[in-house]
Design an enzyme around this catalytic site. Structure first.
Site, PDB file in Angstrom:
ATOM      1  N   ASP A  20      62.963  27.547 -12.445  1.00 34.72           N
ATOM      2  CA  ASP A  20      63.568  28.793 -11.997  1.00 34.72           C
ATOM      3  C   ASP A  20      63.329  29.798 -13.120  1.00 34.72           C
ATOM      4  O   ASP A  20      62.967  29.431 -14.247  1.00 34.72           O
ATOM      5  CB  ASP A  20      65.055  28.610 -11.672  1.00 34.72           C
ATOM      6  CG  ASP A  20      65.549  29.743 -10.756  1.00 34.72           C
ATOM      7  OD1 ASP A  20      64.901  30.809 -10.715  1.00 34.72           O
ATOM      8  OD2 ASP A  20      66.582  29.568 -10.095  1.00 34.72           O
TER       9      ASP A  20
HETATM   10  C1  BGC Z   1      66.457  32.687  -8.504  1.00 34.71           C
HETATM   11  C2  BGC Z   1      65.337  32.096  -7.703  1.00 34.71           C
HETATM   12  C3  BGC Z   1      64.255  33.112  -7.510  1.00 34.71           C
HETATM   13  C4  BGC Z   1      63.769  33.561  -8.870  1.00 34.71           C
HETATM   14  C5  BGC Z   1      62.652  34.564  -8.803  1.00 34.71           C
HETATM   15  C6  BGC Z   1      65.954  33.344  -9.791  1.00 34.71           C
HETATM   16  O1  BGC Z   1      66.958  34.095 -10.382  1.00 34.71           O
HETATM   17  O2  BGC Z   1      67.416  31.711  -8.801  1.00 34.71           O
HETATM   18  O3  BGC Z   1      65.820  31.645  -6.471  1.00 34.71           O
HETATM   19  O4  BGC Z   1      63.223  32.588  -6.733  1.00 34.71           O
HETATM   20  O5  BGC Z   1      64.857  34.163  -9.558  1.00 34.71           O
HETATM   21  O6  BGC Z   1      63.092  35.775  -8.340  1.00 34.71           O
END
Ligand code: BGC
Length: 739
Positions: free
Chosen positions: A273
């Site tokens: 993530d």
């Molecule tokens: C989120 C993800 C997301 C990623 C990219 C993170 O803060 O938890 O679900 O895909 O950001 O935007």
């Protein structure tokens, strides 16, 4: 963890990796000729030769982010960057290489209903079509990976991301996720199932350490990921922010190395993530293939070479701490995804914001709405009788596409409830609108707005109240407190003191239909007994207002079912009643003490009456179940029944099959969803429906043996219209069935 242990674990891991490499040519799964060979493994020779041409620096450049949503390529060898985008219910607005938004308006996309709405359709085919739209639009916008679906189990109704997730039930989540993934990937785009694993709250999401039993992990929290890998053949997986049993989930020896890549044989990419990698060695050795990130402090001047899996990796490999083959393995996985998604061969073009995609958004919304209550058949509204409608509530005009955090979408348009109603009502019905409440940070009721609302309510034939949750007040996320990434709801109390408004509206006009937005349950206790009509509409996407008007006027017969239990009050949901939430304030440990008794499994076991049960949803017609029978044959339990539409309008029923084991050796949930089917029936029509459940789905996870076990004996099969509206029961005997 002490240093010796880390070194020992690393040594074991390196030995394990060497074995994997050595054995790979002997592994039948990998060497069989084309037939039965997973697509993703078809390119190994090409990949070998590409890797042999790459310098260490070039390889390392591929395993970390080099801009907000791309990981590195190797121009010299014609290897492009891997381009990703959120997800999960529309292609996200562009954030540019350095997180600079593209405000030129070139980045709109179809805004589909959010994950929980999709799950509420209980229609796996729609899952596929939903994925197809996303894949097609991602392609049109030049993306390689769409960051969805989000399949974390809805453990507490407070989780700020429940609106993006699917359900409290692992089986429903799995079915919808597999369809979605196939839909995306059939477009030649990689899906990314997230967040692996045990990411069930937003409060302290990067710090919490989740502790749960192995059985809860296997039976509740992992099945959707496993189905995504084994059935959906998902190409990428995103690791979660939280810790699990003391280690960060994004680089996790047990979750990623042993289970995902080992037991399940996942051959694609594990990406972190954004900002979830915390350590170079752990990232390298415990399964992370790409480190992605947002460094909020450095934005927009993020120095990607300082990521954990960037320049430091070159040094640790050069110094001999980690063999280069570990990096090669990650590059191999990335190249597999690139080949499998046609990045080297060119792809078809894809299309964005098409009429068909918008129609699909409407279709999903229409099947997602859940009619929770319909006393005295207040719905559908009769166009010939209703002359004046009072539309009350800020959600009647509020745009939702941009809310919620990373799942934001720039919708080219969004039909609000008020617009939808006006368009359908035509000139013969007078519609008046009063916002009634305002979406502010302070969240207080506004007496003047309540007065205006009551005035129009009094004079209307019917009141349509559009309230519930919204994506909170505006801040830089255009999200905020409710139904948004990075925060959980503080409690289930209706925000903006809507209870006061609703009470006043109901006093003024009994003929009120409550239309509730949001990512799940809300405390209705102060008015639920007085409201005759309640319709749950989630976040219904860009055509939500159209779908709503059609449903209210009976052009569409509601067929959604709750994918989560709505408790009477927060204290009566398992994470709060017997588990822990949000966890110990100092140690940040969260013990999932409720074990496998999540959602309706808890209500059954502890005899707790929910407000509206899992699987509940009314229709404008009625259905009858008959002739339920079940028998086992060759490892499948086949369950047949007859379902009849006994009312006067066409409609769809979601037949739900629950399985339970009496006299089990272990404490098992009274019933668990094991199959479902949505069946469309004309008035008076009946259909024979057969559903099959593999015998292995009757197993439980035995913690003493650390394996799945099939108990012999009799199982109870229950067919129903909800988890608490069981219509027929039959027993099936698995006495002599061996696995
Ligand atoms: C989120 C993800 C997301 C990623 C990219 C993170 O803060 O938890 O679900 O895909 O950001 O935007």
């Amino acid at each position: 963890m002490n240093n010796r242990l880390i070194i020992f674990r690393q040594a074991c891991y390196l030995f394990f990796m060497a074995l994997v490499v050595a054995c790979s040519s002997a592994d039948p799964k990998q060497t069989v000729a084309e037939e039965g060979k997973p697509d993703i493994l078809q390119y190994e020779e090409k990949i070998d030769s590409l890797i042999s041409l790459m310098t260490l620096e070039e390889k390392v450049n591929m395993i970390h982010g080099v801009s907000s949503f791309t990981s590195g390529g190797v121009e010299r060898l014609g290897i492009p960057e891997l381009t990703m985008s959120d997800g999960p219910h529309g292609v996200r607005p562009e954030h540019g290489r350095d997180w600079t938004p593209d405000n030129a308006g070139n980045d709109s996309a179809t805004y589909l209903p959010t994950g929980i709405a999709l799950a509420a359709t209980w229609n796996a085919d729609l899952g596929y079509r939903f994925g197809e739209v996303l894949g097609n639009e991602a392609k049109a916008r030049g993306k390689d990976v769409i960051l969805g679906p989000g399949v974390n189990i809805i453990r507490t109704p407070l989780n700020g991301r429940n609106f993006e997730y699917l359900s409290e039930d692992p089986f429903l989540t799995s079915r919808m996720a597999v369809g979605y993934i196939k839909g995306v990937q059939d477009q030649g785009i990689a899906a990314c199932v997230k967040h692996f694993a045990a990411n069930n709250q937003e409060v302290k999401r990067s710090e919490v350490n989740v502790e749960m039993s192995e059985r809860a992990l296997r039976e509740i929290y992992l099945p959707a990921f496993e189905a995504a890998v084994k059935e959906g053949n998902v190409l990428t997986v995103m690791g979660a922010y939280n810790k699990f049993r003391g280690q960060f989930a994004t680089h996790h020896e047990y979750l990623v190395n042993e289970i995902l890549k080992g037991e399940w044989g996942f051959k694609g990419v594990v990406m972190s993530d954004w900002g979830a990698v915390h350590n170079t060695m752990e990232g390298l050795l415990y399964g992370t293939d790409i480190e992605m990130g947002t460094d909020l402090l450095q934005m927009p001047n993020i120095d990607y070479s300082r990521f954990y899996m960037a320049d430091t990796v070159v040094s640790v490999v050069r110094s001999g701490k980690v063999p280069e083959s570990v990096v090669d393995e990650k590059v191999r996985r990335i190249l597999r995804v690139m080949y499998a998604t046609g990045m080297f061969d060119g792809r078809s073009k894809g299309a964005i914001n098409t009429k068909e995609h918008q129609q699909l958004a409407q279709k999903v919304a229409e099947e997602a709405f859940v009619l929770l209550k319909n006393e005295g058949n207040i719905l559908p509204l009769n166009k010939d009788k209703v002359k004046t409608i009072a539309v009350i509530g800020a959600n009647a005009t509020r745009l939702q596409a941009g809310g919620g955090g990373s799942s934001q979408v720039r919708a080219p348009y969004e039909i609000t409830p008020l617009e939808g109603l006006k368009a359908l009502a035509g000139n013969n019905i007078q519609i008046k609108f009063a916002p009634g409440f305002e979406v502010t940070k302070e969240g207080k009721a506004n007496p003047a707005l309540i007065r205006d609302a009551v005035a129009i309510a009094r004079e209307a034939d019917v009141v349509i109240y559009a309230g519930g949750w919204t994506h909170g007040y505006s801040d830089e996320w255009n999200g905020g407190t409710f139904d948004s990434e990075g925060a959980d709801k503080p409690d289930l109390t209706m925000p903006f003191e809507q209870d006061q408004l609703i009470k006043a509206v109901l006093d003024a006009n009994q003929n009120t239909v409550m239309v509730l937005f949001g990512g799940g349950a809300i405390d209705m206790s102060s008015w639920v007994g007085r409201a005759n009509g309640i319709l749950q509409v989630w976040y219904p996407g860009m055509e939500g207002g159209t779908a709503l008007a059609r449903t209210l006027f009976g052009e569409v017969n509601p067929s959604g079912k709750l994918p989560v239990t709505f408790p009477k009050k927060l204290e009566e949901s398992p994470a709060h009643a017997i588990g822990e939430y949000p966890g110990d304030k100092d140690t940040v440990n969260v013990h999932y003490k409720e074990g496998v008794f999540v959602g309706y499994r808890y209500n059954d076991k502890y005899n707790v009456e929910p407000l509206f049960p899992f699987g509940h949803g009314l229709s404008y017609t009625t259905f009858e179940y008959n002739e339920l029978e079940a028998s086992e044959n060759a490892g499948m339990v086949n369950i047949g029944m007859r379902v009849k539409n006994t009312g006067t309008v066409a409609g769809a029923e979601v037949i739900q099959l629950y399985v339970g084991k009496e006299n089990s050796a272990v404490e098992r949930p009274e019933k668990e969803l094991k199959a479902f089917r949505k069946v469309f029936l004309n008035p008076g029509e009946s259909k024979e429906v057969t559903l099959s459940v593999p015998v292995e789905d009757f197993r439980y996870f035995d913690e003493t043996k650390n394996q799945w076990v099939l108990e012999q004996g009799s199982y109870k099969i229950q067919a129903g219209s909800s988890s608490r509206d069981i219509r027929q029961t039959v027993a099936v005997d698995l006495e002599d069935v061996k696995m």
